[in-house]
Motif scaffolding. Structure first.
Motif, PDB file in Angstrom:
ATOM      1  N   ARG A  79       0.836  -1.206   0.000  1.00  0.00           N
ATOM      2  CA  ARG A  79       0.000   0.000   0.000  1.00  0.00           C
ATOM      3  C   ARG A  79       0.870   1.256   0.000  1.00  0.00           C
ATOM      4  O   ARG A  79       0.534   2.259  -0.646  1.00  0.00           O
ATOM      5  N   ARG A  80       1.977   1.221   0.698  1.00  0.00           N
ATOM      6  CA  ARG A  80       2.871   2.380   0.749  1.00  0.00           C
ATOM      7  C   ARG A  80       3.472   2.669  -0.624  1.00  0.00           C
ATOM      8  O   ARG A  80       3.533   3.824  -1.050  1.00  0.00           O
ATOM      9  N   TRP A  81       3.904   1.616  -1.293  1.00  0.00           N
ATOM     10  CA  TRP A  81       4.475   1.794  -2.636  1.00  0.00           C
ATOM     11  C   TRP A  81       3.410   2.309  -3.603  1.00  0.00           C
ATOM     12  O   TRP A  81       3.676   3.192  -4.427  1.00  0.00           O
ATOM     13  N   GLN A  82       2.203   1.778  -3.500  1.00  0.00           N
ATOM     14  CA  GLN A  82       1.108   2.248  -4.340  1.00  0.00           C
ATOM     15  C   GLN A  82       0.848   3.741  -4.118  1.00  0.00           C
ATOM     16  O   GLN A  82       0.681   4.509  -5.072  1.00  0.00           O
ATOM     17  N   ALA A  83       0.849   4.156  -2.861  1.00  0.00           N
ATOM     18  CA  ALA A  83       0.625   5.573  -2.547  1.00  0.00           C
ATOM     19  C   ALA A  83       1.743   6.434  -3.122  1.00  0.00           C
ATOM     20  O   ALA A  83       1.493   7.526  -3.655  1.00  0.00           O
ATOM     21  N   PHE A  84       2.982   5.955  -3.035  1.00  0.00           N
ATOM     22  CA  PHE A  84       4.115   6.729  -3.547  1.00  0.00           C
ATOM     23  C   PHE A  84       4.021   6.914  -5.053  1.00  0.00           C
ATOM     24  O   PHE A  84       4.184   8.019  -5.575  1.00  0.00           O
ATOM     25  N   THR A  85       3.766   5.835  -5.771  1.00  0.00           N
ATOM     26  CA  THR A  85       3.721   5.930  -7.231  1.00  0.00           C
ATOM     27  C   THR A  85       2.543   6.788  -7.703  1.00  0.00           C
ATOM     28  O   THR A  85       2.695   7.609  -8.624  1.00  0.00           O
ATOM     29  N   GLU A  86       1.383   6.631  -7.070  1.00  0.00           N
ATOM     30  CA  GLU A  86       0.212   7.394  -7.504  1.00  0.00           C
ATOM     31  C   GLU A  86       0.337   8.868  -7.137  1.00  0.00           C
ATOM     32  O   GLU A  86      -0.007   9.749  -7.943  1.00  0.00           O
ATOM     33  N   SER A  87       0.827   9.171  -5.939  1.00  0.00           N
ATOM     34  CA  SER A  87       0.990  10.570  -5.537  1.00  0.00           C
ATOM     35  C   SER A  87       2.062  11.255  -6.379  1.00  0.00           C
ATOM     36  O   SER A  87       1.915  12.425  -6.763  1.00  0.00           O
ATOM     37  N   SER A  88       3.143  10.541  -6.666  1.00  0.00           N
ATOM     38  CA  SER A  88       4.198  11.111  -7.510  1.00  0.00           C
ATOM     39  C   SER A  88       3.675  11.370  -8.916  1.00  0.00           C
ATOM     40  O   SER A  88       3.961  12.414  -9.526  1.00  0.00           O
ATOM     41  N   SER A  89       2.895  10.434  -9.451  1.00  0.00           N
ATOM     42  CA  SER A  89       2.325  10.596 -10.789  1.00  0.00           C
ATOM     43  C   SER A  89       1.431  11.825 -10.861  1.00  0.00           C
ATOM     44  O   SER A  89       1.473  12.584 -11.842  1.00  0.00           O
ATOM     45  N   GLU A  90       0.628  12.046  -9.804  1.00  0.00           N
ATOM     46  CA  GLU A  90      -0.236  13.222  -9.776  1.00  0.00           C
ATOM     47  C   GLU A  90       0.574  14.520  -9.785  1.00  0.00           C
ATOM     48  O   GLU A  90       0.097  15.557 -10.253  1.00  0.00           O
ATOM     49  N   ALA A  91       1.807  14.451  -9.253  1.00  0.00           N
ATOM     50  CA  ALA A  91       2.682  15.629  -9.243  1.00  0.00           C
ATOM     51  C   ALA A  91       3.555  15.706 -10.492  1.00  0.00           C
ATOM     52  O   ALA A  91       4.415  16.586 -10.589  1.00  0.00           O
ATOM     53  N   GLY A  92       3.330  14.780 -11.442  1.00  0.00           N
ATOM     54  CA  GLY A  92       4.104  14.789 -12.680  1.00  0.00           C
ATOM     55  C   GLY A  92       5.486  14.199 -12.543  1.00  0.00           C
ATOM     56  O   GLY A  92       6.381  14.497 -13.351  1.00  0.00           O
ATOM     57  N   ILE A  93       5.694  13.332 -11.548  1.00  0.00           N
ATOM     58  CA  ILE A  93       7.000  12.712 -11.304  1.00  0.00           C
ATOM     59  C   ILE A  93       6.924  11.232 -11.658  1.00  0.00           C
ATOM     60  O   ILE A  93       6.037  10.519 -11.188  1.00  0.00           O
ATOM     61  N   GLN A  94       7.852  10.766 -12.485  1.00  0.00           N
ATOM     62  CA  GLN A  94       7.913   9.354 -12.841  1.00  0.00           C
ATOM     63  C   GLN A  94       8.665   8.585 -11.751  1.00  0.00           C
ATOM     64  O   GLN A  94       9.663   9.079 -11.210  1.00  0.00           O
ATOM     65  N   THR A  95       8.193   7.370 -11.440  1.00  0.00           N
ATOM     66  CA  THR A  95       8.798   6.604 -10.343  1.00  0.00           C
ATOM     67  C   THR A  95       9.073   5.162 -10.769  1.00  0.00           C
ATOM     68  O   THR A  95       8.484   4.220 -10.241  1.00  0.00           O
ATOM     69  N   PRO A  96       9.970   4.943 -11.721  1.00  0.00           N
ATOM     70  CA  PRO A  96      10.315   3.561 -12.074  1.00  0.00           C
ATOM     71  C   PRO A  96      10.959   2.857 -10.880  1.00  0.00           C
ATOM     72  O   PRO A  96      11.746   3.468 -10.141  1.00  0.00           O
ATOM     73  N   PRO A  97      10.628   1.596 -10.649  1.00  0.00           N
ATOM     74  CA  PRO A  97      11.148   0.885  -9.470  1.00  0.00           C
ATOM     75  C   PRO A  97      12.667   0.894  -9.370  1.00  0.00           C
ATOM     76  O   PRO A  97      13.216   0.905  -8.265  1.00  0.00           O
ATOM     77  N   GLU A  98      13.353   0.894 -10.523  1.00  0.00           N
ATOM     78  CA  GLU A  98      14.817   0.846 -10.478  1.00  0.00           C
ATOM     79  C   GLU A  98      15.423   2.116  -9.883  1.00  0.00           C
ATOM     80  O   GLU A  98      16.616   2.145  -9.543  1.00  0.00           O
ATOM     81  N   GLU A  99      14.643   3.170  -9.737  1.00  0.00           N
ATOM     82  CA  GLU A  99      15.151   4.400  -9.133  1.00  0.00           C
ATOM     83  C   GLU A  99      14.821   4.484  -7.642  1.00  0.00           C
ATOM     84  O   GLU A  99      15.003   5.519  -7.022  1.00  0.00           O
ATOM     85  N   SER A 100      14.341   3.391  -7.084  1.00  0.00           N
ATOM     86  CA  SER A 100      14.076   3.313  -5.653  1.00  0.00           C
ATOM     87  C   SER A 100      14.881   2.176  -5.046  1.00  0.00           C
ATOM     88  O   SER A 100      15.357   1.282  -5.759  1.00  0.00           O
ATOM     89  N   LEU A 101      15.053   2.217  -3.740  1.00  0.00           N
ATOM     90  CA  LEU A 101      15.784   1.167  -3.049  1.00  0.00           C
ATOM     91  C   LEU A 101      14.765   0.230  -2.417  1.00  0.00           C
ATOM     92  O   LEU A 101      14.230   0.498  -1.333  1.00  0.00           O
ATOM     93  N   LEU A 102      14.477  -0.868  -3.103  1.00  0.00           N
ATOM     94  CA  LEU A 102      13.402  -1.768  -2.712  1.00  0.00           C
ATOM     95  C   LEU A 102      13.920  -3.133  -2.282  1.00  0.00           C
ATOM     96  O   LEU A 102      13.152  -4.075  -2.167  1.00  0.00           O
ATOM     97  N   VAL A 103      15.209  -3.235  -2.021  1.00  0.00           N
ATOM     98  CA  VAL A 103      15.783  -4.522  -1.654  1.00  0.00           C
ATOM     99  C   VAL A 103      15.366  -4.895  -0.235  1.00  0.00           C
ATOM    100  O   VAL A 103      15.100  -4.024   0.599  1.00  0.00           O
ATOM    101  N   PRO A 104      15.259  -6.211   0.065  1.00  0.00           N
ATOM    102  CA  PRO A 104      15.000  -6.616   1.459  1.00  0.00           C
ATOM    103  C   PRO A 104      16.093  -6.086   2.372  1.00  0.00           C
ATOM    104  O   PRO A 104      17.221  -5.825   1.944  1.00  0.00           O
ATOM    105  N   GLN A 105      15.769  -5.963   3.659  1.00  0.00           N
ATOM    106  CA  GLN A 105      16.687  -5.308   4.579  1.00  0.00           C
ATOM    107  C   GLN A 105      18.026  -6.027   4.665  1.00  0.00           C
ATOM    108  O   GLN A 105      19.083  -5.406   4.578  1.00  0.00           O
ATOM    109  N   GLY A 106      18.064  -7.342   4.821  1.00  0.00           N
ATOM    110  CA  GLY A 106      19.311  -8.089   4.877  1.00  0.00           C
ATOM    111  C   GLY A 106      20.220  -7.593   5.985  1.00  0.00           C
ATOM    112  O   GLY A 106      19.773  -7.105   7.016  1.00  0.00           O
ATOM    113  N   THR A 107      21.540  -7.723   5.764  1.00  0.00           N
ATOM    114  CA  THR A 107      22.493  -7.201   6.747  1.00  0.00           C
ATOM    115  C   THR A 107      22.725  -5.721   6.476  1.00  0.00           C
ATOM    116  O   THR A 107      22.511  -5.220   5.366  1.00  0.00           O
TER     117      THR A 107
END
Length: 343
Positions: free
Chosen positions: A206-234
């Motif tokens: 839901r958080r990612w959905q909100a980010f992409t939709e809110s950014s789109s409304e502001a005219g900002i593109q949000t391709p996943p590769e430009e975000s840090l979406l990796v699992p937390q890990g070490t």
């Protein structure tokens, strides 16, 4: 608990060493005081048994008994006792205790996910015989599914899947993330790096959905590769991934939707010689009132208030078993903080 008729605003004011005027404003939800003062007033009113006429009227409409003849026993089932879980339970416990009911805190062994083992544990701890069960987020899906299948009232403290036959109460992370994006855009930020997990929990998606939709409304593109979406890990692995993203994107702001990653971001930025907010702005979803960055710019997530509201919803369900299930979202208030710089 003092009898209701013996308690006045003056009693509450005397206990808190404040004025009747302050107590009255707090109970009516008026501005002009800190949130800590407001919480203290509500806490004292609850402990003394004071209720406004509006509160008693609302309880009567929802058919909630102020003084029940027989107390109910509820169960809160979790797999750990972290800060978020404790805040939820605190809200539940205070509200149910105020109304004369009991609630047990039960920790299920997280590694046991076989349905038969889960059902045996329900019998052992009397979960199946409770008046109702509260189901928090972050528990394994098999445990959640077995809890939702119990033939007793259930309140899910999470975003429900489609068709879930249960009431639910949750703080609205979609609104929280949308507010965060809007604030950064108003401050002139267009290169925003999103940091978080989008796979393991429904609330994260839901958080990612909100980010992409809110950014789109502001005219900002949000391709996943430009975000840090990796699992937390070490921390070392995550720090390397963060540095790589920073080198390729050079964002002016970071939106972190996992509070556990906020310290990692802080130290990663410091390792790169970056100052917050002078070199990069930071907004985070922080559930801990004793935050790592106390003046972090953030939406204030009403976690404890969710517990309070869920207690009322459970009692409402007991009084109204025939009515449709309801899903309640609590809006987050905004804390401007000091970690966002105007561009």
């Amino acid at each position: 608990m003092s009898p209701r008729k013996q308690v006045t605003l003056q009693h509450i004011a005397d206990r808190l060493h404040t004025s009747v005027h302050t107590v009255s404003k707090a109970l009516r939800g008026l501005p002009g005081m800190s949130e800590e003062t407001r919480r203290s007033v509500f806490r004292a009113a609850r402990e003394l048994g004071y209720r406004t006429k509006a509160q008693e009227h609302a309880m009567a409409i929802d058919r909630l008994s102020v003084y029940p003849d027989k107390p109910h026993r509820f169960v809160f089932v979790t797999t750990h006792n972290g800060y978020l879980v404790k805040q939820l339970y605190s809200g539940l416990y205070d509200r149910l205790s105020e109304l004369g009911h009991l609630i047990d805190f039960a920790i299920y062994p997280e590694h046991e996910t076989h349905p038969e083992r889960i059902r045996d544990w329900f019998q052992q701890y009397g979960v199946s015989y409770a008046s109702g069960v509260f189901i928090p987020p972050t528990i394994p899906l098999p445990l959640e599914q077995e809890l939702l299948a119990l033939p007793i009232p259930r309140v899910l403290l999470n975003f429900p899947q489609a068709g879930t036959e249960s009431d639910s109460v949750i703080w609205d992370v979609y609104d929280a993330v949308s507010q965060s994006v809007m604030h950064l855009v108003r401050e002139g930020h267009r290169r925003i790096m999103y940091v978080g997990d989008i796979r393991t929990q429904r609330g994260f998606r839901r958080r990612w959905q909100a980010f992409t939709e809110s950014s789109s409304e502001a005219g900002i593109q949000t391709p996943p590769e430009e975000s840090l979406l990796v699992p937390q890990g070490t921390q070392a692995e995550w720090d390397e991934a963060f540095r790589a993203k920073w080198d390729s994107l050079r964002p002016t702001a970071i939106l972190c939707v996992l509070d556990t990653l906020i310290p990692w971001i802080y130290y990663a930025c410091r390792g790169l010689g970056l100052r917050i907010p002078e070199d990069v702005s930071l907004v985070g979803l922080e559930t801990n009132e004793e935050a790592f960055l106390p003046d972090l710019t953030r939406p204030l997530l009403p976690v404890r208030e969710t517990g309070v509201r869920a207690a009322d919803r459970m009692l409402w369900r007991l009084a109204n078993p025939h009515l449709p299930y309801e899903h309640i979202r609590l809006q987050c208030r905004w804390h401007k903080g000091a970690t966002v710089r105007k561009m």
